[in-house]
Design an enzyme around this catalytic site. Structure first.
Site, mmCIF file in Angstrom:
data_model
loop_
_atom_site.group_PDB
_atom_site.id
_atom_site.type_symbol
_atom_site.label_atom_id
_atom_site.label_comp_id
_atom_site.label_asym_id
_atom_site.label_seq_id
_atom_site.Cartn_x
_atom_site.Cartn_y
_atom_site.Cartn_z
ATOM 1 N N PRO A 164 0.820 -1.211 0.000
ATOM 2 C CA PRO A 164 0.000 0.000 0.000
ATOM 3 C C PRO A 164 0.855 1.263 0.000
ATOM 4 C CG PRO A 164 0.219 -0.769 2.238
ATOM 5 C CD PRO A 164 1.057 -1.687 1.375
ATOM 6 N N LYS A 189 4.600 -5.177 -6.809
ATOM 7 C CA LYS A 189 3.724 -4.139 -7.348
ATOM 8 C C LYS A 189 3.505 -3.087 -6.272
ATOM 9 C CE LYS A 189 -0.524 -3.186 -7.493
ATOM 10 N NZ LYS A 189 -0.378 -1.716 -7.347
ATOM 11 N N GLU A 192 -0.352 2.316 -6.524
ATOM 12 C CA GLU A 192 -0.460 3.258 -7.651
ATOM 13 C C GLU A 192 -0.330 4.721 -7.184
ATOM 14 O OE1 GLU A 192 -2.590 0.932 -6.740
ATOM 15 O OE2 GLU A 192 -4.681 1.600 -6.731
ATOM 16 N N GLY A 222 -4.297 -2.277 -9.074
ATOM 17 C CA GLY A 222 -4.587 -3.543 -8.405
ATOM 18 C C GLY A 222 -5.318 -4.553 -9.269
ATOM 19 N N GLY A 242 -2.646 -4.278 2.966
ATOM 20 C CA GLY A 242 -3.676 -3.374 2.455
ATOM 21 C C GLY A 242 -5.008 -3.639 3.138
ATOM 22 N N CYS A 298 -2.137 1.130 9.786
ATOM 23 C CA CYS A 298 -2.979 -0.042 9.999
ATOM 24 C C CYS A 298 -3.220 -0.278 11.491
ATOM 25 C CB CYS A 298 -2.328 -1.259 9.364
ATOM 26 S SG CYS A 298 -0.599 -1.424 9.800
ATOM 27 N N GLU A 395 -12.585 1.045 9.860
ATOM 28 C CA GLU A 395 -11.254 1.633 9.711
ATOM 29 C C GLU A 395 -11.392 2.906 8.882
ATOM 30 O OE1 GLU A 395 -8.222 -0.492 7.323
ATOM 31 O OE2 GLU A 395 -6.846 -0.023 8.944
ATOM 32 N N PHE A 397 -8.868 5.339 8.600
ATOM 33 C CA PHE A 397 -7.561 5.586 7.990
ATOM 34 C C PHE A 397 -7.323 7.080 7.783
ATOM 35 C CE2 PHE A 397 -4.086 3.453 5.488
ATOM 36 C CZ PHE A 397 -3.841 2.469 6.417
HETATM 37 P P1 NAI Z 1 -6.016 -1.583 -1.294
HETATM 38 O O1 NAI Z 1 -5.997 -2.775 -0.410
HETATM 39 O O2 NAI Z 1 -7.021 -1.580 -2.400
HETATM 40 O O3 NAI Z 1 -4.568 -1.392 -1.985
HETATM 41 C C1 NAI Z 1 -3.360 -1.953 -1.504
HETATM 42 C C2 NAI Z 1 -2.588 -2.566 -2.664
HETATM 43 O O4 NAI Z 1 -3.354 -3.641 -3.239
HETATM 44 C C3 NAI Z 1 -2.296 -1.598 -3.809
HETATM 45 O O5 NAI Z 1 -1.024 -1.863 -4.346
HETATM 46 C C4 NAI Z 1 -3.376 -1.945 -4.815
HETATM 47 O O6 NAI Z 1 -3.058 -1.600 -6.148
HETATM 48 C C5 NAI Z 1 -3.468 -3.445 -4.643
HETATM 49 N N1 NAI Z 1 -4.727 -4.043 -5.108
HETATM 50 C C6 NAI Z 1 -5.953 -3.480 -5.141
HETATM 51 N N2 NAI Z 1 -6.857 -4.336 -5.652
HETATM 52 C C7 NAI Z 1 -6.183 -5.473 -5.951
HETATM 53 C C8 NAI Z 1 -6.567 -6.724 -6.532
HETATM 54 N N3 NAI Z 1 -7.822 -6.979 -6.901
HETATM 55 N N4 NAI Z 1 -5.625 -7.674 -6.689
HETATM 56 C C9 NAI Z 1 -4.344 -7.448 -6.332
HETATM 57 N N5 NAI Z 1 -3.925 -6.279 -5.794
HETATM 58 C C10 NAI Z 1 -4.829 -5.307 -5.603
HETATM 59 O O7 NAI Z 1 -6.173 -0.296 -0.406
HETATM 60 P P2 NAI Z 1 -6.601 1.175 -0.890
HETATM 61 O O8 NAI Z 1 -7.749 1.067 -1.882
HETATM 62 O O9 NAI Z 1 -5.380 1.875 -1.329
HETATM 63 O O10 NAI Z 1 -7.113 1.827 0.456
HETATM 64 C C11 NAI Z 1 -8.446 1.602 0.884
HETATM 65 C C12 NAI Z 1 -8.519 1.421 2.384
HETATM 66 O O11 NAI Z 1 -7.754 0.280 2.761
HETATM 67 C C13 NAI Z 1 -7.941 2.543 3.225
HETATM 68 O O12 NAI Z 1 -8.850 3.563 3.438
HETATM 69 C C14 NAI Z 1 -7.625 1.818 4.505
HETATM 70 O O13 NAI Z 1 -8.772 1.716 5.304
HETATM 71 C C15 NAI Z 1 -7.200 0.454 4.042
HETATM 72 N N6 NAI Z 1 -5.746 0.323 3.954
HETATM 73 C C16 NAI Z 1 -5.082 -0.362 4.912
HETATM 74 C C17 NAI Z 1 -3.708 -0.453 4.878
HETATM 75 C C18 NAI Z 1 -2.949 -1.186 5.918
HETATM 76 O O14 NAI Z 1 -1.754 -0.940 6.080
HETATM 77 N N7 NAI Z 1 -3.554 -2.115 6.612
HETATM 78 C C19 NAI Z 1 -2.925 0.201 3.849
HETATM 79 C C20 NAI Z 1 -3.712 0.854 2.836
HETATM 80 C C21 NAI Z 1 -5.063 0.901 2.927
#
Ligand code: NAI
Ligand code: MG
Length: 492
Positions: A164, A189, A192, A222, A242, A298, A395, A397
Site C-alpha cells: 500500500p 507491485k 499506484e 490492483g 492493504g 494499519c 477503519e 484511515f
Molecule cells: P487496497 O488494499 O485496495 O490497496 C493496496 C494494494 O493492493 C495496492 O497496491 C493496490 O493496487 C493493490 N490491489 C488493489 N486491488 C487489488 C486486486 N484486486 N488484486 C491485487 N492487488 C490489488 O487499499 P486502498 O484502496 O489503497 O485503500 C483503501 C482502504 O484500505 C484505506 O482507506 C484503509 O482503510 C485500508 N488500507 C489499509 C492499509 C494497511 O496498512 N492495513 C494500507 C492501505 C489501505
C-alpha cells in the site's frame, strides 16, 4: 490552528526512475501506457509512471523464475547474500535525504517523519535481516529406527509482493528484506498512489550488486497488474498489505494455484487508558498513536477507551494537543501533519466525520477539510462515541479519533475485543498486574504497554482475526519466505 499551507518548498527531489524494472533493465510498459502520480499537498502531477499490466507481470515473473532457478541469488553463499543486503542498506543511508524527500513528495508525509522514522526503520530492517542470511538453519530429529533425519529451510521461490501507499518505502523493506535473505526472487507491485520511492530503491539495489531478475518492480493498478501477479501460476507466494476487502479478492484469486499467502490488513485498535496511569504520557501516546502519518496506519489507536474518572481531563488535554498540530507543506521541517494520500482517502474520511456527527457523537476539535488545495483534513476528535457508531467500528484511515468512556476492566476488555479486527492494542496503567492481565486478554497481534507504535525489525508484527494471516518481521517473518524440507536417510 495551523500554519499556512504550502510555504516555500525546500529541496524538491529529482525523480530519476519512472519505468518498470524487469530482469535488471528499465523498460516501458508493453502497452505503452502511463499513469500520473500526484503530489497530495498541491494536487499537481509529479511524474508519469509506466503502467504495467498482465503482459508485463508475465515478463517480470519469467525473469524472477529464471533468476531463482539459475541460482545467482538462491545458490549464492549465504554470507555473500547478506553482504549485498548490507550494501543496499548502506546505499540507502548515503542517499537518505533524497529518499526522505521523495517519500514526502509522493505520499505527503512530513519530512521530519520520513527522516526520523521511515528511513531509519527501512535501513534497520535490511540490516536486521542481512544478519540472518547465514543463520537459517534446520534441525536434526531423533525419529524411530536407524535413520538420520534432518530439516532444511529452503527459499520458497518467486515471491509476489503487493504493498500500500501509507509507508511506501518501509513496506518495501518489510517485503524485500526477508525475501532476499531467504534467497527468494521478487516481483513487486507498489501502490499506484506512491510508486516513486520503490523505483528509486530498486535502482539502488542494482547499484548494490543484487543480480538482475532478483528484484523486479511493476507499478500499475490492483485489478490489472496486482490481480495478474496473484493469479500467475509461476508465483509461489503472495505477500500483501492493504485493505481486508482486497485481501478477500486476493485469497479467492490465489485459490486456483494454492499460493502461500501472508496478509497484513487493517485494524480498529483499542487504546485503553486507566485512571491510574501517567496521564500526560497517555495523552502524548494517544495523540501519536492516532495522528502519526495523518492517521494512515494499519495499527492506529482509533478507539480510545478512557476510564470515566479521568475522562473529562483527558479529553481537554488531547483536544488541545490535536488542535496544536501544524498542518502544511510536507517538505517543511516544521510541519507535523501533511495531507491525506489522495482525494479518495480525503473524501472517505470527511464522509466518516459526517457520519459521526449524524450519529450524535460530540466533535470536540476539527471536523473539516483544511484549506482548499491539497488533501488536508483537520485533526478531528469525537467524544462520547458509542460502540455501534460507524466511527467506532470501521477503519477510517485518517486523523479522526473516537473517545469511548468506560467504567471497569471487565467491561473494557469485552468492548475492546468486540471487533473482527485484532492487529494492535495499547494499555496505559501504573499497575503491573493490570498491565499483564490486559496483555493476556486483549486479542491482538501486538499489545503495547505504556507506549504506542514501538516497532523493531526483530519483533514480529501481524494480526489476529481479520487483521491478517502470518507475521512479518523477526524470525517468523523470515520463515514465511522458506519451505521446510525433511530429509530421512536409511542408515541400516
Ligand atoms: P487496497 O488494499 O485496495 O490497496 C493496496 C494494494 O493492493 C495496492 O497496491 C493496490 O493496487 C493493490 N490491489 C488493489 N486491488 C487489488 C486486486 N484486486 N488484486 C491485487 N492487488 C490489488 O487499499 P486502498 O484502496 O489503497 O485503500 C483503501 C482502504 O484500505 C484505506 O482507506 C484503509 O482503510 C485500508 N488500507 C489499509 C492499509 C494497511 O496498512 N492495513 C494500507 C492501505 C489501505
Ligand atoms: Mg482499493
Amino acid at each position: 490552528m495551523a500554519t499556512e499551507i504550502l510555504d516555500t518548498v525546500a529541496d524538491t527531489p529529482q525523480v530519476r526512475q519512472t519505468q518498470l524494472l524487469i530482469d535488471g533493465k528499465w523498460v516501458d510498459a508493453i502497452s505503452g501506457k502511463t499513469f500520473a502520480t500526484i503530489n497530495p499537498a498541491t494536487e499537481e502531477v509529479i511524474a508519469e509512471v509506466a503502467e504495467g499490466d498482465a503482459a508485463d507481470i508475465d515478463l517480470a515473473v519469467k525473469a524472477a523464475r529464471k533468476a531463482f532457478e539459475s541460482g545467482p541469488w538462491s545458490k549464492m553463499d549465504a554470507r555473500d547474500r547478506g553482504r549485498l543486503i548490507y550494501r543496499l542498506a548502506d546505499l540507502i543511508e548515503e542517499n537518505i535525504e533524497e529518499l526522505a524527500a521523495l517519500e514526502s513528495l509522493d505520499n505527503g508525509k512530513p519530512i521530519r517523519d520520513s527522516r526520523a522514522a521511515d528511513l531509519p526503520l527501512v535501513i534497520d530492517c535490511l540490516r536486521y535481516y542481512a544478519g540472518w542470511a547465514d543463520k537459517i538453519e534446520g534441525t536434526t530429529i531423533p525419529i524411530r529406527g536407524n535413520h538420520f533425519c534432518y530439516t532444511r529451510r529452503e527459499p520458497l521461490g518467486v515471491a509476489g509482493q503487493i504493498i500500500p501507499w501509507n509507508f511506501p518505502l518501509l513496506m518495501v523493506a518489510w517485503k524485500w528484506a526477508p525475501a532476499l535473505t531467504a534467497g527468494c526472487t521478487i516481483v513487486m507491485k507498489p501502490a499506484e498512489q506512491t510508486p516513486l520511492s520503490c523505483l528509486r530503491l530498486a535502482e539502488l539495489a542494482l547499484e548494490a550488486g543484487i543480480p538482475p531478475g532478483v528484484i523486479n518492480v511493476v507499478p500499475g493498478y490492483g485489478p490489472t497488474a496486482g490481480a495478474a501477479l496473484v493469479k500467475h501460476p509461476d508465483v509461489d507466494k503472495i505477500a500483501f498489505t492493504g485493505e481486508d476487502a482486497t485481501a478477500k479478492i486476493i485469497m479467492a484469486d490465489a485459490a486456483a494455484t494454492l499460493k502461500r499467502l501472508t496478509f497484513e490488513l487493517g485494524g480498529k485498535s483499542p487504546n485503553v487508558v486507566f485512571a491510574d496511569c501517567d496521564l500526560d504520557a497517555a495523552v502524548a501516546g494517544a495523540e501519536f498513536g492516532l495522528f502519526f502519518n495523518q492517521g494512515q496506519c494499519c495499527c492506529a489507536g482509533s478507539r480510545l477507551f478512557v476510564e470515566e474518572s479521568v475522562h473529562e481531563e483527558f479529553v481537554a488535554k488531547i483536544a488541545a494537543k490535536a488542535a496544536a498540530r501544524k498542518l502544511g507543506n510536507p517538505l517543511n521541517p516544521e510541519t507535523t501533519q501533511g495531507p491525506q494520500v489522495d482525494q479518495a482517502q480525503m473524501e472517505k474520511i470527511l464522509s466518516y466525520i459526517q457520519k459521526g456527527t449524524d450519529a450524535g457523537a460530540k466533535c470536540v476539535t476539527g471536523g473539516s477539510r483544511f484549506g482548499s488545495k491539497g488533501y488536508f483534513v483537520e485533526p478531528t476528535i469525537f467524544d462520547h462515541v458509542t460502540d455501534e457508531m460507524s466511527i467506532a467500528t470501521d477503519e477510517i484511515f485518517g486523523p479522526v479519533l473516537s473517545i469511548l468512556p468506560f467504567k471497569n476492566m471487565e467491561e473494557v476488555v469485552a468492548r475492546a475485543n468486540n471487533t473482527h479486527f485484532g492487529l494492535a492494542a495499547a494499555v496505559w496503567t501504573s499497575d503491573v498486574k493490570k498491565a499483564h492481565l490486559m496483555a493476556d486478554r486483549i486479542k491482538a497481534g501486538t499489545v503495547w504497554v505504556n507506549c504506542y507504535d514501538v516497532f523493531d525489525a526483530a519483533a514480529p508484527f501481524g494480526g489476529f482475526k481479520r487483521s491478517g494471516i502470518g507475521r512479518e518481521l523477526g524470525a517468523a517473518g523470515l520463515a514465511s519466505y522458506t519451505e521446510l524440507k525433511t530429509v530421512t536417510m536409511n542408515l541400516d
